[in-house]
Design an enzyme around this catalytic site. Sequence first.
Site, PDB file in Angstrom:
ATOM      1  N   SER A  30       0.876  -1.533  -0.326  1.00  0.00           N
ATOM      2  CA  SER A  30       0.462   0.064  -0.024  1.00  0.00           C
ATOM      3  C   SER A  30       1.514   1.730  -0.466  1.00  0.00           C
ATOM      4  O   SER A  30       1.755   1.141  -0.597  1.00  0.00           O
ATOM      5  CB  SER A  30      -0.799  -0.368   1.170  1.00  0.00           C
ATOM      6  OG  SER A  30      -1.836   0.821   1.603  1.00  0.00           O
ATOM      7  N   ARG A  33      -0.425  -4.186  -7.289  1.00  0.00           N
ATOM      8  CA  ARG A  33      -1.982  -4.084  -6.358  1.00  0.00           C
ATOM      9  C   ARG A  33      -2.876  -4.063  -7.355  1.00  0.00           C
ATOM     10  O   ARG A  33      -2.853  -2.391  -7.698  1.00  0.00           O
ATOM     11  CB  ARG A  33      -1.873  -4.502  -4.797  1.00  0.00           C
ATOM     12  CG  ARG A  33      -1.880  -3.091  -4.215  1.00  0.00           C
ATOM     13  CD  ARG A  33      -1.917  -3.189  -2.867  1.00  0.00           C
ATOM     14  NE  ARG A  33      -4.498  -3.636  -3.145  1.00  0.00           N
ATOM     15  CZ  ARG A  33      -4.684  -3.339  -1.899  1.00  0.00           C
ATOM     16  NH1 ARG A  33      -3.755  -3.484  -1.264  1.00  0.00           N
ATOM     17  NH2 ARG A  33      -5.932  -3.761  -2.053  1.00  0.00           N
ATOM     18  N   THR A  36      -7.290   1.221   4.915  1.00  0.00           N
ATOM     19  CA  THR A  36      -6.981   0.152   5.556  1.00  0.00           C
ATOM     20  C   THR A  36      -8.035   0.472   7.144  1.00  0.00           C
ATOM     21  O   THR A  36      -8.019  -0.288   7.158  1.00  0.00           O
ATOM     22  CB  THR A  36      -5.326   0.490   6.078  1.00  0.00           C
ATOM     23  OG1 THR A  36      -4.682   0.822   5.569  1.00  0.00           O
ATOM     24  CG2 THR A  36      -4.256  -0.302   7.390  1.00  0.00           C
ATOM     25  N   CYS A  93       0.010  -6.169 -17.622  1.00  0.00           N
ATOM     26  CA  CYS A  93       0.419  -6.938 -16.331  1.00  0.00           C
ATOM     27  C   CYS A  93       1.384  -5.680 -16.284  1.00  0.00           C
ATOM     28  O   CYS A  93       2.702  -5.545 -17.651  1.00  0.00           O
ATOM     29  CB  CYS A  93       0.485  -8.179 -16.838  1.00  0.00           C
ATOM     30  SG  CYS A  93       1.815  -8.817 -15.422  1.00  0.00           S
ATOM     31  N   CYS A 136       4.670 -13.575 -11.685  1.00  0.00           N
ATOM     32  CA  CYS A 136       3.442 -12.815 -11.065  1.00  0.00           C
ATOM     33  C   CYS A 136       2.723 -12.578  -9.591  1.00  0.00           C
ATOM     34  O   CYS A 136       3.795 -13.070  -8.513  1.00  0.00           O
ATOM     35  CB  CYS A 136       2.494 -13.986 -11.311  1.00  0.00           C
ATOM     36  SG  CYS A 136       0.279 -13.315 -10.597  1.00  0.00           S
ATOM     37  N   CYS A 162      -0.978  -9.270  -8.413  1.00  0.00           N
ATOM     38  CA  CYS A 162      -1.669  -8.173  -8.870  1.00  0.00           C
ATOM     39  C   CYS A 162      -3.427  -8.510  -8.784  1.00  0.00           C
ATOM     40  O   CYS A 162      -4.203  -7.566  -8.246  1.00  0.00           O
ATOM     41  CB  CYS A 162      -1.112  -6.886  -9.317  1.00  0.00           C
ATOM     42  SG  CYS A 162      -1.367  -6.981 -11.357  1.00  0.00           S
ATOM     43  N   CYS A 198      -4.888  -8.798 -13.978  1.00  0.00           N
ATOM     44  CA  CYS A 198      -5.518  -9.609 -15.801  1.00  0.00           C
ATOM     45  C   CYS A 198      -6.816  -9.986 -15.249  1.00  0.00           C
ATOM     46  O   CYS A 198      -7.684 -10.541 -16.236  1.00  0.00           O
ATOM     47  CB  CYS A 198      -4.176 -10.921 -16.026  1.00  0.00           C
ATOM     48  SG  CYS A 198      -4.121 -12.095 -14.415  1.00  0.00           S
TER      49      CYS A 198
END
Length: 553
Positions: free
Chosen positions: A59, A307, A343, A497, A522, A525, A528
Amino acid sequence: MSENGVAREAMEYDVVIVGAGPSGLAAGIRLKQLAEEQGAEINVCILEKGSEVGAHILSGAVLDPRALNELLPDWKKRGAPLKTPVTEDRFFMLSEEGGFKVPNLMLPNCFMNHGNYIISLGNLCRWLAERAEALGVEIYPGFAAAEVLYNDQAQVYGVATGDMGVGLDGEQTASYTPGIELHARYTLFAEGCRGSLGKQLIGKFGLRDHVDPPSYGIGIKELWEIDPTRHTPGLVMHTAGWPLDRSTYGGSFLYHFDDNLVSIGFVVGLDYKNPYLSPYEEFQRYKHHSKVKGFLEGGQRIAYGARAIYSGGLQALPKLAFPGGCLVGDNAGMLNAPRIKGTHTSMKSGMLAAEAAFDAITGGRSHDELSAYPAAFDKSWVRDELYRARNFKPLMKKGLFTGSFLFGVDQNVFRGKAPWTLRATKPDHEAIEPKEDHSPIAYPKPDGVLSFDRLTNVSFSATNHEENQPVHLVLKDADIAIRHNLAKYDAPEQRYCPAGVYEIVREDDGSNPRLQINAQNCVHCKTCDIKDPTQNINWVVPEGGGGPNYPNM
């Protein structure tokens, strides 16, 4: 019984929580606090697919401590890793050659950060995990919840972890170990944005019936250690505008916090239209802007990640509870998009779900719908905050300047309580347009100093997957990637991506194109799974412990 026909061990709990992020950890802590206060016994387990708590947490992050104040009022005495209070807010509208600072007096209150802290969210989760374990919560990192378990009444009664030691061909290897079933009276799904089990539950129980389609962004982040003379502890800087065009939603963040560290990142709304757009490349060229590069020159990038970020607003929030469980945190969509903060809202949702589950368990109930959770949510400050922010993303779809002006009116005149709610009409993947309607974007080559190629940056995420395992990016129809995506959109998966997972490869003469999936790259995130034009890609959990290993993101 596992998919391979092998009997699985089962463990019994009162509550199983999927995901050791802020909402899952807050739920576990709250359950144990209530048990301690009321002299009750309650068994709580948290599963975490990352190799350790915090390994998959990424984050910005600027933390509003409101929920933490409620959960653990003495967090300062206990040494919570909140060391850098925000001291200054700057917001710039960028053009390619410059830009201007928006006076703070003109910014809506939701853009201001007085009283907040710049943190590593991963480190906060590690600290929360210590508090949870001290209260008796069992936490199992490296175990990915891969299957929802249902009883004969179609109620959720737990989850099963994925089998370990299954080869790429789907056959058992010498190291094969069947998954474990975790049975619970209630299961809380706190997987984060676009959770794979959450997506299944939404479909099975129709949790999105009668609400708007969800909307998402992709957030791409680097952590830098910079020259101490360029470091301003507590500085929060956001930008909008360049390098994105005015019709594409997005912007940047740059946060100065502990030990000469700077979190720098870029967010692009996944409702963008141009199939040639690359969020990763937009981020890399952004760092060369005159308002930005001065902070980074002489420093070094030390970590990288990405992400998906929920931005759909209250009107796209799914039903929160179903028989045997509920969605909490960003798995439900608790992020406040204009504040770029989720959060505190996620933690509070976990606490509310925990309170509903505790009351049900001590009342002798099991596997029914925790209706007290959405009822409490509707009366909470979380709903009020999300309500005030609900028109942000629909307004920003009108363009940068028009949307910014109208959102300013929404916040400064109506205080977020305008007598109308704007609606979304289609999901992000339907927004992309054919390649004939757009021109390719000539992105500059990375210089290796301020900007980097994707594969080099992926190495700074410490991503690792056991190569001999089934690919966790599952195509429903392999031909669609070429027949439809390549033909109509020039294979946008090559560009959306941020980790170089998807690649179109051809014969030496340029014939026979095919989609190659480099699943080992990968970073989880989920972009896709969200942006694929035909929803042909299904992201499922890989073997537990796989994926990024973020140190302090």
